[in-house]
Design an enzyme around this catalytic site. Structure first.
Site, PDB file in Angstrom:
ATOM      1  N   SER A 216       4.735   2.414   8.027  1.00  0.00           N
ATOM      2  CA  SER A 216       4.411   1.264   7.188  1.00  0.00           C
ATOM      3  C   SER A 216       5.603   0.862   6.330  1.00  0.00           C
ATOM      4  O   SER A 216       6.198   1.682   5.635  1.00  0.00           O
ATOM      5  CB  SER A 216       3.227   1.590   6.279  1.00  0.00           C
TER       6      SER A 216
ATOM      7  N   ASP B 191       0.259  -7.583   1.539  1.00  0.00           N
ATOM      8  CA  ASP B 191       0.659  -6.175   1.662  1.00  0.00           C
ATOM      9  C   ASP B 191       2.177  -6.035   1.637  1.00  0.00           C
ATOM     10  O   ASP B 191       2.754  -5.290   2.434  1.00  0.00           O
ATOM     11  CB  ASP B 191       0.089  -5.566   2.945  1.00  0.00           C
TER      12      ASP B 191
ATOM     13  N   HIS C  60       0.820  -1.219   0.000  1.00  0.00           N
ATOM     14  CA  HIS C  60       0.000   0.000   0.000  1.00  0.00           C
ATOM     15  C   HIS C  60       0.853   1.269   0.000  1.00  0.00           C
ATOM     16  O   HIS C  60       0.352   2.345  -0.319  1.00  0.00           O
ATOM     17  CB  HIS C  60      -0.991  -0.003   1.174  1.00  0.00           C
TER      18      HIS C  60
END
Length: 384
Positions: A230, A146, A116
């Protein structure tokens, strides 16, 4: 003189009686060290005092952070800002996250990050810990885990992270998160906590339709993880990467619940992405929903299911020329078992296909059509 003789005589009697008092537990404590205690003290001398081992956790954390931080980078997602009058146009930063350099080979450095973080990017820029900016190429990504892999020149790359294992990870052991919360302004930020839980199942909705498409199995930690973290590293006290930071629960009433993808999940995925540019998963070619989402009236009037069928997958549509199409499955069929195992949600089906099957494998499907039970064998394809 009698007083002095009495004191001396009393002391002698106490010394003679002391061993017997200890053996009969009359004394309220044990003054004789056992062999295990003497061994731990490193001395055979009775009465030696055990010296506790002092572990300087702060110094150890400082050391491992110093070692690992150069392998944690910023990842910038650049997207074209075209307008009606021109094609292409300049690129602008659409988002930023973190990544981990995990390998250098033949002049190329490889970075793992979250899918993402780079999704929709026209260009990707990697920012090293010393501020050096490098253009990176997307090797491939996987929406279900992911994860994405980038590659770039290894010039100025000084450190490669070491992967650990999550097989023997213990709840309560220290965990350290390194990344770029809120963007590159806070690059290289370090937060500390513990492992709060293992194998947490978090439902995922990829297309925003309100239906759960996947169930991620992640590590839970209370080390602060914020937007921009992230793709960064979750490391243990030995400086080994045990997870790739992925998400947090962002609610005003929630504090200290962050998640990371276990490194034992990461390793085979990035190896496959390196080799093929994607993760090759078994493909069947149906759009399906859990029977529990179908109104009871439609179950009875449209699907004509027997009363004993309480769970299953309702096929809404089938991809043309897909394995399901070639096997003769049709919309409105209700799948109840795959290889003899009950299936009730699309997550059940995907978990089985992606974790237990490979492209080219056979899959036995039991389904209902117009109230009648049927069985068919499907030869699975490959997900493009």
């Amino acid at each position: 003189m009698p007083t002095i003789v009495g004191v001396v005589l009393g002391a002698v009697l106490v010394l003679l009686a002391l061993p017997a008092l200890v053996q009969t537990d009359i004394l309220p404590y044990d003054i004789t060290p056992n062999e295990e205690q003497m061994a731990e003290n490193g001395s055979n001398t009775p009465g030696a005092t055990k010296q506790p081992v002092q572990l300087d956790v702060s110094s150890q954390i400082t050391k491992v952070v110093e070692e690992v931080s150069p392998a944690v980078v910023g990842v910038v997602n650049l997207q074209s800002q075209a307008n009606f009058w021109e094609q292409g146009g300049d690129t602008e930063q659409a988002g930023a996250g973190s990544g981990v350099i995990y390998k250098k080979e033949d002049g190329t450095a490889y970075v793992v990050t979250n899918y993402h973080v780079i999704e929709g990017a026209n260009e990707i820029e990697v920012v090293l810990s010393d501020g050096t900016k490098k253009t990176a190429q997307l090797v491939g990504g996987d929406v279900f885990t992911d994860l994405a892999v980038l590659k770039m020149s290894d010039e100025n790359v000084k450190q490669v992270a070491k992967f650990g294992s999550t097989d023997k990870l213990q709840v309560g052991e220290p965990a350290i998160a390194i990344g770029n919360p809120l963007g590159l302004r806070f690059a290289g930020s370090v937060t500390k906590g513990i492992i709060s839980g293992k194998q947490r199942a978090i439902p995922q909705d990829f297309n925003g339709d309100g239906q759960k498409d996947w169930q991620a199995e992640v590590i839970q930690t209370d080390a602060a993880i914020n937007p921009g973290n992230s793709g960064g590293a979750l490391i243990n006290i030995d400086g080994q990467v045990i997870g790739i930071n992925s998400m947090k629960i962002a609610q005003s009433s929630v504090e200290g619940i962050g998640f990371a993808i276990p490194i034992d999940t990461v390793k085979p995925i990035i190896e496959e992405i390196e080799q093929y540019g994607q993760v090759n998963r078994a493909f069947i070619g149906i759009e399906a929903y859990g029977l529990s989402q179908v109104p009871i009236s439609e179950r009875e009037n449209t699907l004509n299911l027997p009363d004993e069928v309480e769970g299953g997958l309702y096929i809404r549509s089938i991809t043309r020329l897909s394995p399901a199409d070639k096997a003769g499955l049709q919309p409105l069929d209700v799948i109840t078992t795959i290889d003899g195992e009950p299936v009730e949600t699309i997550i059940d089906l995907r978990k089985y296909l992606y974790e237990e099957k490979d492209p080219g494998d056979k899959l036995e499907i039991t389904y209902y059509r117009d109230g009648e039970q049927n069985t068919v064998t499907v030869t699975l394809g490959s997900q493009e």
